[in-house]
Design a protein around this motif. Structure first.
Motif, PDB file in Angstrom:
ATOM      1  N   THR B 266      42.401  47.873  39.050  1.00  0.00           N
ATOM      2  CA  THR B 266      42.543  46.630  39.818  1.00  0.00           C
ATOM      3  C   THR B 266      41.610  45.545  39.281  1.00  0.00           C
ATOM      4  OG1 THR B 266      43.085  48.031  41.709  1.00  0.00           O
ATOM      5  CG2 THR B 266      42.677  45.699  42.158  1.00  0.00           C
ATOM      6  N   HIS B 267      40.396  45.945  38.885  1.00  0.00           N
ATOM      7  CA  HIS B 267      39.508  44.961  38.256  1.00  0.00           C
ATOM      8  C   HIS B 267      40.123  44.421  36.962  1.00  0.00           C
ATOM      9  CE1 HIS B 267      36.284  45.596  41.097  1.00  0.00           C
ATOM     10  NE2 HIS B 267      35.544  44.724  40.446  1.00  0.00           N
ATOM     11  N   GLY B 268      40.728  45.340  36.223  1.00  0.00           N
ATOM     12  CA  GLY B 268      41.355  44.903  34.979  1.00  0.00           C
ATOM     13  C   GLY B 268      42.453  43.886  35.232  1.00  0.00           C
ATOM     14  N   ILE B 269      43.267  44.142  36.249  1.00  0.00           N
ATOM     15  CA  ILE B 269      44.355  43.206  36.580  1.00  0.00           C
ATOM     16  C   ILE B 269      43.778  41.873  37.074  1.00  0.00           C
ATOM     17  CG2 ILE B 269      46.413  42.832  37.994  1.00  0.00           C
ATOM     18  CD1 ILE B 269      46.649  45.927  38.227  1.00  0.00           C
ATOM     19  N   GLU B 270      42.770  41.965  37.927  1.00  0.00           N
ATOM     20  CA  GLU B 270      42.182  40.734  38.486  1.00  0.00           C
ATOM     21  C   GLU B 270      41.589  39.880  37.376  1.00  0.00           C
ATOM     22  OE1 GLU B 270      40.199  37.615  39.984  1.00  0.00           O
ATOM     23  OE2 GLU B 270      39.101  39.127  38.867  1.00  0.00           O
ATOM     24  N   HIS B 271      40.974  40.538  36.391  1.00  0.00           N
ATOM     25  CA  HIS B 271      40.382  39.760  35.293  1.00  0.00           C
ATOM     26  C   HIS B 271      41.440  38.907  34.578  1.00  0.00           C
ATOM     27  CE1 HIS B 271      36.551  42.456  34.829  1.00  0.00           C
ATOM     28  NE2 HIS B 271      36.576  41.749  35.935  1.00  0.00           N
ATOM     29  N   GLU B 272      42.635  39.440  34.491  1.00  0.00           N
ATOM     30  CA  GLU B 272      43.699  38.654  33.840  1.00  0.00           C
ATOM     31  C   GLU B 272      44.112  37.465  34.702  1.00  0.00           C
ATOM     32  OE1 GLU B 272      44.104  39.181  30.855  1.00  0.00           O
ATOM     33  OE2 GLU B 272      43.130  41.146  30.814  1.00  0.00           O
ATOM     34  N   TYR B 277      43.618  31.553  35.774  1.00  0.00           N
ATOM     35  CA  TYR B 277      43.587  30.574  36.871  1.00  0.00           C
ATOM     36  C   TYR B 277      42.175  30.248  37.368  1.00  0.00           C
ATOM     37  CZ  TYR B 277      48.640  31.043  36.973  1.00  0.00           C
ATOM     38  OH  TYR B 277      49.958  31.036  36.633  1.00  0.00           O
ATOM     39  N   ASP B 278      41.155  30.934  36.807  1.00  0.00           N
ATOM     40  CA  ASP B 278      39.760  30.656  37.153  1.00  0.00           C
ATOM     41  C   ASP B 278      39.503  30.755  38.657  1.00  0.00           C
ATOM     42  OD1 ASP B 278      37.168  30.188  36.316  1.00  0.00           O
ATOM     43  OD2 ASP B 278      37.325  28.008  36.445  1.00  0.00           O
ATOM     44  N   ILE B 279      40.176  31.686  39.315  1.00  0.00           N
ATOM     45  CA  ILE B 279      39.932  31.887  40.747  1.00  0.00           C
ATOM     46  C   ILE B 279      38.696  32.760  40.939  1.00  0.00           C
ATOM     47  CG2 ILE B 279      42.384  31.696  41.301  1.00  0.00           C
ATOM     48  CD1 ILE B 279      42.411  34.791  41.631  1.00  0.00           C
ATOM     49  N   ALA B 280      38.162  32.787  42.140  1.00  0.00           N
ATOM     50  CA  ALA B 280      37.016  33.647  42.434  1.00  0.00           C
ATOM     51  C   ALA B 280      37.451  35.105  42.343  1.00  0.00           C
ATOM     52  CB  ALA B 280      36.463  33.342  43.816  1.00  0.00           C
ATOM     53  N   HIS B 281      36.603  35.896  41.699  1.00  0.00           N
ATOM     54  CA  HIS B 281      36.878  37.317  41.491  1.00  0.00           C
ATOM     55  C   HIS B 281      37.179  38.024  42.823  1.00  0.00           C
ATOM     56  CE1 HIS B 281      36.541  41.224  39.648  1.00  0.00           C
ATOM     57  NE2 HIS B 281      35.404  41.524  40.247  1.00  0.00           N
ATOM     58  N   GLY B 282      36.368  37.738  43.846  1.00  0.00           N
ATOM     59  CA  GLY B 282      36.550  38.387  45.138  1.00  0.00           C
ATOM     60  C   GLY B 282      37.886  38.037  45.765  1.00  0.00           C
ATOM     61  N   GLY B 284      40.649  37.233  44.164  1.00  0.00           N
ATOM     62  CA  GLY B 284      41.678  37.976  43.429  1.00  0.00           C
ATOM     63  C   GLY B 284      41.734  39.438  43.844  1.00  0.00           C
ATOM     64  N   LEU B 285      40.576  40.032  44.037  1.00  0.00           N
ATOM     65  CA  LEU B 285      40.530  41.443  44.437  1.00  0.00           C
ATOM     66  C   LEU B 285      41.102  41.643  45.832  1.00  0.00           C
ATOM     67  CD1 LEU B 285      36.975  42.328  43.083  1.00  0.00           C
ATOM     68  CD2 LEU B 285      39.156  43.216  42.196  1.00  0.00           C
ATOM     69  N   ALA B 286      40.826  40.696  46.738  1.00  0.00           N
ATOM     70  CA  ALA B 286      41.353  40.812  48.101  1.00  0.00           C
ATOM     71  C   ALA B 286      42.873  40.807  48.098  1.00  0.00           C
ATOM     72  CB  ALA B 286      40.823  39.666  48.973  1.00  0.00           C
ATOM     73  N   ILE B 287      43.431  39.977  47.236  1.00  0.00           N
ATOM     74  CA  ILE B 287      44.891  39.918  47.140  1.00  0.00           C
ATOM     75  C   ILE B 287      45.452  41.208  46.556  1.00  0.00           C
ATOM     76  CG2 ILE B 287      46.824  38.766  45.935  1.00  0.00           C
ATOM     77  CD1 ILE B 287      44.932  36.197  45.992  1.00  0.00           C
ATOM     78  N   LEU B 288      44.842  41.670  45.469  1.00  0.00           N
ATOM     79  CA  LEU B 288      45.423  42.775  44.694  1.00  0.00           C
ATOM     80  C   LEU B 288      45.182  44.165  45.270  1.00  0.00           C
ATOM     81  CD1 LEU B 288      44.434  41.482  41.133  1.00  0.00           C
ATOM     82  CD2 LEU B 288      46.771  41.665  42.026  1.00  0.00           C
ATOM     83  N   PHE B 289      43.986  44.403  45.848  1.00  0.00           N
ATOM     84  CA  PHE B 289      43.633  45.797  46.129  1.00  0.00           C
ATOM     85  C   PHE B 289      44.577  46.499  47.107  1.00  0.00           C
ATOM     86  CE2 PHE B 289      39.791  47.434  43.961  1.00  0.00           C
ATOM     87  CZ  PHE B 289      40.226  48.747  43.900  1.00  0.00           C
ATOM     88  N   PRO B 290      44.904  45.877  48.244  1.00  0.00           N
ATOM     89  CA  PRO B 290      45.841  46.588  49.129  1.00  0.00           C
ATOM     90  C   PRO B 290      47.194  46.849  48.462  1.00  0.00           C
ATOM     91  CG  PRO B 290      44.651  44.888  50.338  1.00  0.00           C
ATOM     92  CD  PRO B 290      44.337  44.682  48.883  1.00  0.00           C
ATOM     93  N   ASN B 291      47.590  45.961  47.564  1.00  0.00           N
ATOM     94  CA  ASN B 291      48.861  46.192  46.866  1.00  0.00           C
ATOM     95  C   ASN B 291      48.742  47.315  45.846  1.00  0.00           C
ATOM     96  OD1 ASN B 291      50.212  44.185  48.319  1.00  0.00           O
ATOM     97  ND2 ASN B 291      49.341  42.601  46.995  1.00  0.00           N
ATOM     98  N   TRP B 292      47.584  47.409  45.185  1.00  0.00           N
ATOM     99  CA  TRP B 292      47.334  48.574  44.313  1.00  0.00           C
ATOM    100  C   TRP B 292      47.387  49.849  45.151  1.00  0.00           C
ATOM    101  CZ3 TRP B 292      43.408  52.259  44.582  1.00  0.00           C
ATOM    102  CH2 TRP B 292      43.353  53.158  43.506  1.00  0.00           C
ATOM    103  N   MET B 293      46.732  49.810  46.313  1.00  0.00           N
ATOM    104  CA  MET B 293      46.700  51.008  47.174  1.00  0.00           C
ATOM    105  C   MET B 293      48.108  51.473  47.537  1.00  0.00           C
ATOM    106  SD  MET B 293      43.604  50.089  49.828  1.00  0.00           S
ATOM    107  CE  MET B 293      41.880  50.120  49.344  1.00  0.00           C
ATOM    108  N   LYS B 294      48.930  50.504  47.942  1.00  0.00           N
ATOM    109  CA  LYS B 294      50.296  50.868  48.335  1.00  0.00           C
ATOM    110  C   LYS B 294      51.085  51.438  47.160  1.00  0.00           C
ATOM    111  CE  LYS B 294      51.006  47.505  52.011  1.00  0.00           C
ATOM    112  NZ  LYS B 294      51.619  46.198  52.261  1.00  0.00           N
ATOM    113  N   TYR B 295      50.769  50.948  45.967  1.00  0.00           N
ATOM    114  CA  TYR B 295      51.509  51.379  44.781  1.00  0.00           C
ATOM    115  C   TYR B 295      51.120  52.778  44.335  1.00  0.00           C
ATOM    116  CZ  TYR B 295      54.126  50.755  40.442  1.00  0.00           C
ATOM    117  OH  TYR B 295      55.045  50.888  39.423  1.00  0.00           O
ATOM    118  N   ARG B 357      52.566  37.759  31.188  1.00  0.00           N
ATOM    119  CA  ARG B 357      51.442  37.640  30.251  1.00  0.00           C
ATOM    120  C   ARG B 357      50.228  38.429  30.757  1.00  0.00           C
ATOM    121  NH1 ARG B 357      48.357  31.952  28.817  1.00  0.00           N
ATOM    122  NH2 ARG B 357      46.548  32.905  27.801  1.00  0.00           N
ATOM    123  N   MET B 358      49.974  38.307  32.075  1.00  0.00           N
ATOM    124  CA  MET B 358      48.844  39.043  32.660  1.00  0.00           C
ATOM    125  C   MET B 358      49.030  40.548  32.501  1.00  0.00           C
ATOM    126  SD  MET B 358      48.335  37.117  36.299  1.00  0.00           S
ATOM    127  CE  MET B 358      48.439  35.345  36.434  1.00  0.00           C
TER     128      MET B 358
END
Lengths: 387, 387
Positions: B266-272, B277-282, B284-295, B357-358
């Motif tokens: 998930t960190h790897g995905i967020e880094h992309e 988009y230069d968003i805050a790391h935290g 990006g992680l909030a958006i992605l992590f529950p979706n990683w969990m479900k996957y 691309r990401m």
């Protein structure tokens, strides 16, 4: 939470057969090595030969000090110091349990100190330098493999005292769970009690707002309680032995002490018992700790309620706070008994003759402990309850 | 439990006003200091003056690099490296959050390397030496204050990459909870998510028989969940800020990784995402992590059941394992939403244009993660679920 410093530079090397890295770990520190160990167990297990083979591999000149006692003695430590001086030892290698490691720390510090190494234990001197040391751990118990503390006994004066210094942190500690497969049942039991007692000394604190430290402490207790029984049922269970080893290290590597005013009264009392009767530290702690708990729990019942609920899963429904707290203390005693630890001094053949002297010695520098400050009379009460 | 090495020589100095020890902490390493910081917040808070006063107190010659970005950029790092070389800098001092510390690590390593510091992030070179560095932390988040990791962004190529080395562990880190009182709400939120995500990356592991590491991880999550909300309600709550700081440090100081195969997909995905988009790391992680969990949760439902029960207190009665696992994931999302973290990329104005691309970049060295190995298509699915 209190202010604190946390610094722990010991490198843990953990896993099966990691002793095969011993040579490369020692090499940066020199080749004139004092090998410190206890009885014959490391020879029976083959570890002794593996260690020597590793040291030969780096062309080390090895001197030996064997026969370190379970409560390591000042006279033995002094023998090691003599060897270090006579042989220009560059590195002290402890192969064994906490007693061997503690002796090695005292040797490492004493070798570079002109006075009596006992001075460090009675605040007469502070360690200014020490030889580097490393360890190969064979027993899950004291945590000495990843801290700067040591306890040694002056058998002539019947005094058991601790010292601590950042200068005697092991440079490395090799932890191979397989090396603990052959630990006898009684030593495994004593190790379990010792680890749990280290947690108790830091967990039962009056410091507030330390939720992380409390949960870490409960994590170690739950891990030890469960894996202790597994290891006792099957000494060769790798995971149980591994979990005990890691728990023992974390119980006293500084993690639980961050920001916390810890207690250590029970250790102080136990040191007086084993200084006179030379009993195993873990056995003494198993006898004393539940009695200390009963004596002090009213200072903050809520902490003991939390302990009872989170560690022993005591159902608080329909019980008073005091009843829950006492149920947690009883569960502690029941666990110690279930794994075969003694519950009374009498079981070890100790009667009341020396209790007054122990209480006197334990409080010679003033009241001990922090959860409740214990006077000589308090200590005597706990000892009497332990007969 | 896997075999492992644990070595962490950073000295934590934790408590109110500990910046008053900065001079003595820096002094052993030299007096030619590069002071690295971000925007103006340390000037507004008065910390900047306290730091300078400490450095003046030891007669230090101070050079400055300010303006470190939230996703620190290679170009900025290179400016710092230039200063180190031109001014014969002996010590790099980071005052700020994780980005500032990460930049300082890259500068410390790059200053003593003849090639491009980016080489360390793409496995072209390994750090052989680095200037010593220390930190004054102002944000509970990345854990960079007590590890050897750093993340930097190449803005030209839109790549965000990590490197790690034992040589860039801070010599010391000063953690004063009071310095985090003025952290804005959104940064406090991002820090909370970042800490929890670091735990997730290590907790959701296929490694078995790691009860202590699991409980330690759950301890950190419970502490952060509770104290995060307190700190958001009252930014000047000392204990809440202190507990967040300590939790953030322990989330990534090696403790949770002992003997565990961790994930980090998930960190790897967020880094992309944040590289483009230069968003805050935290965020990006909030958006992605529950979706990683479900996957991925079906890879080991039991682990997610344990997470749901121990961390979110989900009542398993009458529910299937799958329902309990999903309830824990939903509770994670609900908590992130409750504290004000984003749930979709759309909320940050990010549409689907760059997802391919990401996903391509995230998997350029092969599948990522360990709980479930994620191919480019897997990553794309998680990103699409995050729109």
């Amino acid at each position: 939470m209190n202010a604190f410093e946390l610094f722990n530079p010991t490198k843990l090397v953990f896993g099966p057969d990691k002793v095969q890295q011993l040579g490369e770990l020692v090499k940066p520190y020199g080749t004139r090595v004092l090998l410190v160990y206890g009885g014959g167990s490391i020879k029976r297990s083959g570890l002794y030969e593996d260690v020597l083979s590793q040291l030969e591999g780096i062309g080390a000149s090895v001197h030996e000090l064997s026969g370190i006692e379970p409560n390591p003695r000042l006279t033995t430590v002094n023998q090691g110091i003599e060897i270090c001086r006579a042989e220009n030892i560059e590195f002290v290698l402890a192969v064994g349990g906490g007693s061997v490691i503690d002796a090695a720390k005292a040797i490492a510090a004493g070798a570079l100190y002109e006075g009596d190494v006992w001075d460090f234990t009675v605040f007469k001197a502070v360690i200014q330098k020490a030889l580097p040391l490393g360890t190969v751990l064979t027993l899950a118990a004291t945590g000495s493999e990843m801290n700067g503390n040591a306890v040694i006994t002056n058998w002539e004066t019947k005094q058991k005292r601790a010292f601590g210094s950042k200068l005697v942190y092991p440079k490395f500690s090799i932890l191979d769970p397989k090396l603990t497969y052959t630990v006898p049942v009684n030593q495994t039991v004593n190790g379990i009690v010792d680890i749990m007692s280290h947690v108790f000394e830091q967990y039962f604190s009056l410091t507030t707002d330390i939720p992380l430290q409390e949960r870490f402490a409960e994590s170690i207790l739950l891990t030890v309680i469960e894996n202790g029984e597994i290891a006792l049922a099957n000494g060769s269970d790798y995971d149980a032995r591994a979990n005990l080893l890691l728990a023992g290290t974390y119980a006293l590597n500084g993690t639980l002490a961050t920001g916390v005013t810890s207690d250590w009264a029970t250790h102080g009392i136990e040191h007086e018992v084993s200084a006179i009767y030379d009993i195993a530290h873990g056995a003494g702690l198993a006898i004393l700790f539940p009695n200390w708990m009963k004596y002090v729990y009213k200072e903050r019942v809520g902490k003991f309620v939390q302990y009872a609920e989170r560690v022993w899963n005591i159902d608080a429904n329909g019980k008073s706070e005091e009843e829950v707290a006492l149920a947690g203390i009883e569960a502690t005693r029941a666990y110690f008994t279930r794994i075969g630890a003694p519950a009374t001094l009498g079981e070890l053949g100790i009667n009341g003759d020396q209790l007054d002297r122990m209480a006197e010695e334990a409080t010679q520098f003033g009241p001990i402990g922090n959860f409740k400050k214990l006077s000589k009379e308090d200590v005597l009460s706990i000892l009497e309850a332990s007969l």
